[in-house]
Design an enzyme around this catalytic site. Structure first.
Site, PDB file in Angstrom:
ATOM      1  N   HIS A  33     -10.771   1.028  -2.792  1.00 26.38           N
ATOM      2  CA  HIS A  33     -12.024   1.020  -2.340  1.00 26.38           C
ATOM      3  C   HIS A  33     -13.007   1.524  -3.224  1.00 26.38           C
ATOM      4  O   HIS A  33     -12.842   2.400  -4.145  1.00 26.38           O
ATOM      5  CB  HIS A  33     -12.225   1.859  -0.805  1.00 26.38           C
ATOM      6  CG  HIS A  33     -11.280   1.196   0.353  1.00 26.38           C
ATOM      7  ND1 HIS A  33     -11.649  -0.065   0.670  1.00 26.38           N
ATOM      8  CD2 HIS A  33     -10.630   1.800   1.039  1.00 26.38           C
ATOM      9  CE1 HIS A  33     -10.786  -0.469   1.515  1.00 26.38           C
ATOM     10  NE2 HIS A  33      -9.980   0.639   2.018  1.00 26.38           N
ATOM     11  N   ASP A  86      -4.725  -0.404  -1.554  1.00 26.83           N
ATOM     12  CA  ASP A  86      -6.083  -0.417  -1.293  1.00 26.83           C
ATOM     13  C   ASP A  86      -7.148   0.073  -2.528  1.00 26.83           C
ATOM     14  O   ASP A  86      -6.467   1.267  -3.028  1.00 26.83           O
ATOM     15  CB  ASP A  86      -6.158   0.590   0.029  1.00 26.83           C
ATOM     16  CG  ASP A  86      -6.647  -0.112   1.410  1.00 26.83           C
ATOM     17  OD1 ASP A  86      -7.119  -1.302   1.283  1.00 26.83           O
ATOM     18  OD2 ASP A  86      -6.880   0.740   2.290  1.00 26.83           O
ATOM     19  N   ASP A 146       0.668  -1.267  -0.148  1.00 20.11           N
ATOM     20  CA  ASP A 146      -0.018   0.019   0.207  1.00 20.11           C
ATOM     21  C   ASP A 146       0.849   1.364   0.039  1.00 20.11           C
ATOM     22  O   ASP A 146       0.376   2.261   0.675  1.00 20.11           O
ATOM     23  CB  ASP A 146      -1.077  -0.077   1.342  1.00 20.11           C
ATOM     24  CG  ASP A 146      -1.895  -1.168   1.293  1.00 20.11           C
ATOM     25  OD1 ASP A 146      -1.886  -1.867   0.443  1.00 20.11           O
ATOM     26  OD2 ASP A 146      -2.934  -1.084   2.150  1.00 20.11           O
ATOM     27  N   CYS A 198      -1.951  -2.532   7.659  1.00 21.05           N
ATOM     28  CA  CYS A 198      -1.942  -3.347   6.348  1.00 21.05           C
ATOM     29  C   CYS A 198      -0.539  -4.219   6.505  1.00 21.05           C
ATOM     30  O   CYS A 198      -0.486  -5.413   6.002  1.00 21.05           O
ATOM     31  CB  CYS A 198      -2.025  -2.395   5.077  1.00 21.05           C
ATOM     32  SG  CYS A 198      -3.672  -2.037   5.134  1.00 21.05           S
ATOM     33  N   LYS A 230      -7.477  -4.714  -3.259  1.00 18.90           N
ATOM     34  CA  LYS A 230      -8.112  -5.282  -2.199  1.00 18.90           C
ATOM     35  C   LYS A 230      -8.958  -3.950  -1.762  1.00 18.90           C
ATOM     36  O   LYS A 230      -8.711  -2.924  -1.769  1.00 18.90           O
ATOM     37  CB  LYS A 230      -7.198  -5.696  -1.069  1.00 18.90           C
ATOM     38  CG  LYS A 230      -6.357  -4.616  -0.420  1.00 18.90           C
ATOM     39  CD  LYS A 230      -5.204  -5.182   0.435  1.00 18.90           C
ATOM     40  CE  LYS A 230      -4.330  -4.311   1.134  1.00 18.90           C
ATOM     41  NZ  LYS A 230      -4.804  -3.054   1.906  1.00 18.90           N
TER      42      LYS A 230
END
Ligand code: VGL
Length: 200
Positions: A53, A51, A9, A145, A103
């Site tokens: 989202h 990440d 990340d 993370c 993810k």
């Protein structure tokens, strides 16, 4: 030994000036680029996670909506798919990354093992298909993370090292606690300079 590097990340929103900017994040990006310049040949597989989202919901309660984030379980909106905040930090050279994992689409997902690559393969499947035995971890955030990804890598039977000079955390206290926990779980907590020592 078949060794992978996990770059967790290293995204604009997790570095200085980002929605959830972590102090030292940009330096981690540059430091990982330097590691790759000097030691790429020692890794059979380089994996980077993001990440990723959803922008139109709270991602399973991960984004604080109508309340202040608690910075433990709820967070300011960050790393929305397709936005500049979700991109890798510009100081991270991703040209030699073999596998990109995304993810957190609609859900909280701290561990790289919760994501998939562009073809839908999970991290666990990729470890098996590449015969990986050893994993080194770097990235952001130490206390979230990086922590979750390390615990899962140990759980999947990997020999794991975390390079403390190439991680950055949300808070000092929880980052220290996370590193202690990861050491107890079986990860080797060390610095990337071990790669120089091994090369001599
Ligand atoms: C992370 C907080 C919220 C991380 C992700 O990448 O460590 N931290 N979401």
């Amino acid at each position: 030994m078949t060794r992978a590097l996990f770059i967790i990340d290293v995204q604009n929103d997790f570095t200085e000036g980002g929605a959830l900017g972590v102090e030292g994040g940009a330096a981690v990006a540059a430091g990982i680029t330097e590691l790759l310049e000097r030691h790429r040949g020692e890794y059979d597989l380089v994996v980077a996670s993001r990440d990723w989202h959803s922008g139109d919901d709270d991602n399973g309660g991960h984004f604080a909506v109508d309340a202040e984030p608690d910075f433990v379980e709820t967070w300011p909106e960050h790393c929305v798919a397709g936005t500049p905040g979700a991109e890798y930090h510009p100081d991270l050279d991703t040209s030699s990354v073999d596998v990109h994992i995304r993810k957190g689409q609609g859900v909280p997902a701290y561990s790289i093992f919760e994501g998939t690559d562009d073809s839908g393969a999970s991290m666990a499947e990729l470890l098996v298909s590449h015969g990986i035995t050893d994993v080194d971890l770097v990235g952001i955030a130490t206390d979230y993370c990086v922590r979750a990804s390390t615990l899962d890598a140990v759980e999947h039977g990997q020999h794991v090292r975390v390079f403390t000079d190439l991680v950055a955390g949300v808070a000092a206290e929880t980052s220290e606690a996370a590193l202690a926990e990861l050491g107890h779980a079986g990860a080797v907590i060390t610095e990337s300079t071990v790669l120089d020592e091994a090369a001599q």
